[in-house]
Design an enzyme around this catalytic site. Sequence first.
Site, PDB file in Angstrom:
ATOM      1  N   GLU A 183       0.791  -1.160  -0.084  1.00 29.56           N
ATOM      2  CA  GLU A 183      -0.134  -0.129  -0.097  1.00 29.56           C
ATOM      3  C   GLU A 183       0.976   1.333   0.096  1.00 29.56           C
ATOM      4  OE1 GLU A 183      -2.857   0.475   3.359  1.00 29.56           O
ATOM      5  OE2 GLU A 183      -3.524   2.448   2.516  1.00 29.56           O
ATOM      6  N   LYS A 225      -2.488  -2.127  -3.006  1.00 30.79           N
ATOM      7  CA  LYS A 225      -3.554  -1.225  -2.421  1.00 30.79           C
ATOM      8  C   LYS A 225      -3.222   0.159  -2.798  1.00 30.79           C
ATOM      9  CE  LYS A 225      -6.097  -0.258   1.710  1.00 30.79           C
ATOM     10  NZ  LYS A 225      -6.564  -0.700   2.785  1.00 30.79           N
TER      11      LYS A 225
HETATM   12  P1  13P Z   1      -9.480   4.112   4.015  1.00 31.01           P
HETATM   13  O1  13P Z   1     -10.279   3.328   3.049  1.00 31.01           O
HETATM   14  O2  13P Z   1     -10.202   4.811   5.052  1.00 31.01           O
HETATM   15  O3  13P Z   1      -8.319   5.269   3.074  1.00 31.01           O
HETATM   16  O4  13P Z   1      -8.366   3.258   4.671  1.00 31.01           O
HETATM   17  C1  13P Z   1      -7.963   2.136   4.071  1.00 31.01           C
HETATM   18  C2  13P Z   1      -6.390   1.791   4.649  1.00 31.01           C
HETATM   19  O5  13P Z   1      -6.513   0.609   5.051  1.00 31.01           O
HETATM   20  C3  13P Z   1      -5.728   2.859   4.679  1.00 31.01           C
HETATM   21  O6  13P Z   1      -4.446   2.210   5.148  1.00 31.01           O
END
Ligand code: 13P
Length: 335
Positions: A183, A225
């Site tokens: 991510e 992600k």
């Molecule tokens: P959000 O969808 O609220 O951005 O959170 C996802 C997430 O895991 C952020 O690290």
Amino acid sequence: MSCTAKGSELARTVEALISPGKGILAADESTGTAGKRLESVGLPNTEDNRRALRELLFTADGVEKFISGVILYEETLFQASSKGTPLTKELADRGIVPGIKVDIGTVALVGSPRELYTQGLDNLRQRCDKYYAAGARFAKWRAVITIDTAAGLPSPAGVRSAAAGLAAYAKVCQEAGLVPIVEPEVLADGPHGIDDCEAVTHEVLSVVFRELAIAKVQLETILLKPNMIVPGSKGPAATPDAVAAATLRVLRRTVPPAVPGIMFLSGGQSEEEATKHLELINKLGGSPWYVSFSYGRALQASALKAWSGDAANAAAAQAVFIQRAEANSQAALAK
Ligand code: 13P
């Protein structure tokens, strides 16, 4: 477990997570962030309130039709429901894969203090082994990139250290039998426009995949992600069609087709925006990857409000959550 056995387990976990029409619920808010969410509905940040909200989401009737995996915070991984059942068992009994956030948050980057560096590589292997033993089968690590074009941010050093951290984490997770969710979040804070988000996200994803290759991470058993390509929160607005087109353009230019799934974060978008954008991206079609959601706020916000800490509201809050999950499931199917 042998290397091959571990490899096929990773592949099975990925398959389960990218089941058509399903996505991931991010319920891995740290204790501090969970406190902010609870405070927004007037609740104190107690362990019991954190457990109650998460139990409500995980046990909502029909949740397994739309949610393939849930990212947990360490506290929840070892927590039991009000009836004394481990929350991981509540998930596993519904065929939902438990996951775990393994980064331990961010600190200022040395030499560029307005940028953030994600911590958690020390002892990561030992922690992964402990989480695997507790039932986790996938993991998440969030790197954060700040845009401030006037200040020259992100810096090349900021991007490189974020990408190298993600790659080192992903390699350790695969060795420990956990599918790594990679991510790299380009934050939407600030006055920048959609073009700046596009340019920065392009650069970040290019460097991330270069670092993943250097670390010999197996792309077939990761999930990406990313943020969608959106304007900054104080920047000029963009249409949903422009967001969808720019997002798909950047991903096509940077993400190898070997990656099985792209599961977006919502990053401060409203629930409706996050669903609409996902739907439009999937309607453009032609993606080599499964494209779905891994939302936190965009799956929880209305349910949290509907619940507001009152057990009498739990069923109504669960219904609201299922409505959001189903809408995103439809969007993942381009419906
Ligand atoms: P959000 O969808 O609220 O951005 O959170 C996802 C997430 O895991 C952020 O690290």
